[in-house]
Design an enzyme around this catalytic site. Structure first.
Site, short mmCIF file in Angstrom:
data_model
loop_
_atom_site.label_atom_id
_atom_site.label_comp_id
_atom_site.label_asym_id
_atom_site.label_seq_id
_atom_site.Cartn_x
_atom_site.Cartn_y
_atom_site.Cartn_z
N ASP A 102 -0.72 -9.41 1.21
CA ASP A 102 -1.65 -8.33 1.57
C ASP A 102 -2.53 -8.76 2.74
O ASP A 102 -2.69 -9.95 3.03
CB ASP A 102 -2.51 -7.98 0.36
N ASP A 118 -1.49 3.08 -0.57
CA ASP A 118 -2.18 2.93 -1.85
C ASP A 118 -2.31 4.27 -2.57
O ASP A 118 -2.73 4.30 -3.73
CB ASP A 118 -3.59 2.35 -1.62
#
Length: 731
Positions: A477, A544
């Site tokens: 990430d 997301d």
């Protein structure tokens, strides 16, 4: 000349001949100009489009050089000497004066193509690739500029890059270096780009091109949520399966620029490359600078044809992972189930229930290291928190493996928290302008990956964890933009690019030690979803926002360029954690099925009815994944601004068709129900006209009927309702 796959030089003309398209350049004196890129030409074109006769300078009259410089269709443009359109190359000499002028020196045509040192790049068998290198020079600066063009057998693509070498005795400064430049007549063409923000990435934007400059780009140090390193120029009538489209995609993961200017003479100058924002590269004598690749894809069959060309190029010539053609393990990520509040037993409980439904991998997300119980500490301290995981990572991995499941782990290796042992020991390892306090974002700073000792620390920290246990998947990430661009060891104008080279080095070193690792890149969702990352990871987390209805547009915009096999997509809980919408479990499964497929929820809280649906979705994945992963994608209907017309029904439909066209999967989502509506007719694509196709219920259709007369979808009730249709060819 091989009319389907050839590069030749004839009568001062360079021609790249592909299956359905031709790319042509020509010399006007010593200047290289762009002639044509479009539908295949059967013969070598002349130079009329260079308009040499319109410039007195071309007739040996030096009194009006400026008119020539500001009108000629340069194949690779340069600034400071009379061309006021967007420039590809801007160079300052040792005294700080801006000026460059490139003329032809030589060229060579070879089979295959070379890798780009330190950069992701396309590759393939030498017999299936041909490369043209044209060397231009600035004699005053003793600067050599090599333009590279590669074509691939069976693909309508041109891969371009640029290498610049200082052959003089004095330092020069590169202020702007684009990787590709092309000039086309305006002809009412329109522009398509992708924009967005967190949780609404890759939104299609289509608009006319007026006079002046259109710029798409990122200054954030990442390719970004807000813009995307992609641009398409299309004919006014272009749709999903009709019209002419030229797409440009940048194999780079940092700040970029893509620009189009409609000039005073109604030409389009199009350029793409590294952003010139905060870019200034000092090139010493004997040094060279390599720019990343730009991928050009031409289609005479609309956006669908462009997409399938990009998909093939990425699958066959960019993604290297051994997972490329493999079924990925169905994973469950604990993030939305637990956030930071978990321990060993809670994770194993999730794993046991998931295993009973056929899920194959547990991914432990954020919160397993340092003293991290929220997002304000411990990044950089990649040591297991044994209060949560007694005995360390190996205990968890062994227990998960004993269930017959794989283990994956989340990292954010590029960041450091102010509240961390690493930052307390090495505050100078974070990017910051000396003398100016750095800005926190998400309670974290960015590590200065331009420094080799920082890169060594990051690689060893991650590798040490991976060596300690059987970890088969990593989610990498990156959750903030780059600000306060300063370093104690790297020149300011070089930091952003050197940082990106550092990221590539980290992932390359990690994969060299762990070649079978399934790596999934992520950046707060899709903020670094780009071809550069695909070179290292076969899949990237798309957004997301896991709401199925929102994902229709997000995944459609993503697959405009990228194959479904690399689009991270999961089934999550409802009401959705981002938008609060409730959508049926079946529809959530169908939408996630068109990507990598997995789960992002607390499976221990599902009802028995929902668990039964999970088991059915797992079966669907195993039944259809080969087709989705390896097949061709056809977008039939959407609500985006990509196409024009349509029947106004708020619905979405797409198809995955096997390469031999004997099998197809049709996905249909009724975004919004309506009163007194008849069943919707969908016009399928990619089938064999004379073949007979059968559905599992026994209904049969010819390919011609399905494509031209249409397929009547079943009537379904409610917002977000969906259907899946599996067509098989009857031999």
């Amino acid at each position: 000349m091989n009319k389907d796959f050839d590069i030749l030089y004839q009568k001062d003309t360079f021609v790249l001949q592909m299956e359905n398209s031709t790319y042509a350049m020509g010399l006007a004196g010593d200047y290289l100009g762009h002639i044509y890129y479009g539908k295949k030409l059967p013969q070598v074109p002349g130079h009329s489009l260079l308009r040499k006769a319109e410039y007195s300078y071309m007739e040996g009259k030096p009194g009006d050089k400026c008119t020539f410089m500001d009108g000629f269709p340069f194949e690779y443009s340069f600034g400071g000497t009379g061309d006021f359109r967007p420039n590809s190359l801007e160079v300052k000499n040792a005294e700080g004066f801006l000026g460059c002028e490139l003329t032809y020196r030589n060229h060579r045509i070879t089979e295959g193509k070379s890798p780009l040192p330190g950069l992701p790049a396309t590759f393939g068998n030498p017999e299936d690739i041909k490369t043209l290198e044209i060397e231009l020079e600035d004699k005053s600066l003793s600067l050599a500029v090599t333009l590279s063009y590669s074509i691939f057998r069976g693909l309508d693509t041109v891969v371009r890059s640029v290498r610049i070498e200082n052959r003089g005795n004095a330092e020069v400064s590169l202020e702007k270096v684009l990787s590709a430049c092309i000039e086309l007549p305006w002809e009412n063409r329109e522009i398509v780009s992708l924009h967005g923000s967190w949780a609404r990435e890759h939104v299609v934007d289509r608009r006319p091109i007026g006079h002046g400059r259109i710029e798409v780009g990122s200054k954030r140090g990442i390719s970004s949520h807000q813009e995307h390193p992609f641009l398409a120029v299309c004919s006014e009538d272009a749709g999903e399966d009709r019209g002419e489209v030229l797409g440009l995609s940048f194999v780079y993961s940092g700040s970029f620029i893509a620009e189009v200017e409609r000039t005073q003479h109604d030409m389009l100058r199009i350029g793409m490359g590294i952003s010139d924002y905060n870019f200034s590269w000092r090139l010493q004598p004997g040094e060279s600078f390599q720019a990343p690749e730009v991928l050009l894809a031409w289609s005479g069959d609309g956006f669908g044809g462009m997409s399938r060309t990009f998909h093939r190029l990425f699958r066959e010539h960019l993604i290297r992972s051994p997972w490329l053609h493999k079924k990925r393990p169905i994973l469950i990520n604990n993030w939305e189930a637990t956030y930071f509040d978990f321990n060993l037993e809670k994770l194993l409980t999730i794993a046991r229930v998931a295993k009973s439904a056929g899920i194959e991998m547990l991914v432990m997300d954020d919160g397993w290291f340092g003293h991290r119980s929220s997002d304000n500490s411990s990044l950089g301290d990649w040591v297991v928190n044994e209060e949560k995981l007694p005995g360390g990572m190996k205990v968890l991995a062994d227990a998960v493996n004993a269930l017959g499941m794989k283990l994956g782990v989340w990292f954010e290796p590029e960041m450091v928290s102010p509240d961390s042992d690493l930052y307390r020991a090495h505050p100078d390892w974070a990017l910051a302008i000396p003398g100016r306090p750095a800005s926190e974002c998400r309670s974290q700073f960015v590590l200065d990956l331009t420094r080799p000792e920082v890169r060594d620390y990051v690689v060893e920290s991650v590798a040490k964890v991976l060596r300690s246990a059987n970890i088969e998947y990593v989610k990498w990430d990156m959750n903030r933009p780059l600000t306060d661009i300063g370093s104690l060891s790297t020149a300011g104008g070089e930091i952003l690019h050197r940082y990106m080279l550092g990221v590539y080095e980290l992932q390359e070193r990690l994969l060299r030690e762990f070649p079978d690792l399934l790596l999934e890149n992520c950046s707060s969702g899709g903020a670094r979803f780009d071809p550069g990352m695909l070179y290292y990871s076969p899949q990237i987390w798309c957004s997301d926002d896991t709401d199925a209805i929102e994902r229709l547009a997000i995944q459609e915009g993503t697959t405009l360029i990228y194959p479904p096999s690399c689009v991270g997509a999961h089934v999550s809980i409802c009401p959705n954690h981002v938008v609060g919408r409730t959508t049926s479990f079946a529809t959530r499964g169908i939408v996630a099925l068109s990507g990598t497929f997995g789960y992002e929820l607390d499976i221990t809280k599902l009802s028995e009815e929902e668990m039964a649906e999970v088991r059915e979705q797992v079966k669907m994945y195993h039944l259809y994944n080969d087709l989705i992963r390896e097949g061709d994608l056809y977008r039939l209907k959407s609500e985006s601004s990509l196409g024009k017309g349509g029947n106004g029904r708020p619905s979405c439909a797409w198809m995955n068709v096997s390469p031999d066209r004997k099998e197809a999967l049709l996905s249909y989502v009724q975004v919004r129900g309506g009163a007194n509506l008849r069943s919707e007719v969908l016009y399928l694509r990619g089938l064999r006209e004379d073949a007979l196709y059968e559905l599992p219920d026994g209904r049969t259709f010819t390919g011609a009927e399905l494509m031209y007369a249409g397929f009547v979808a079943d009537r379904i009730w409610g917002d977000g309702a969906s259907m899946l249709y599996h067509f098989r060819c009857v031999e």
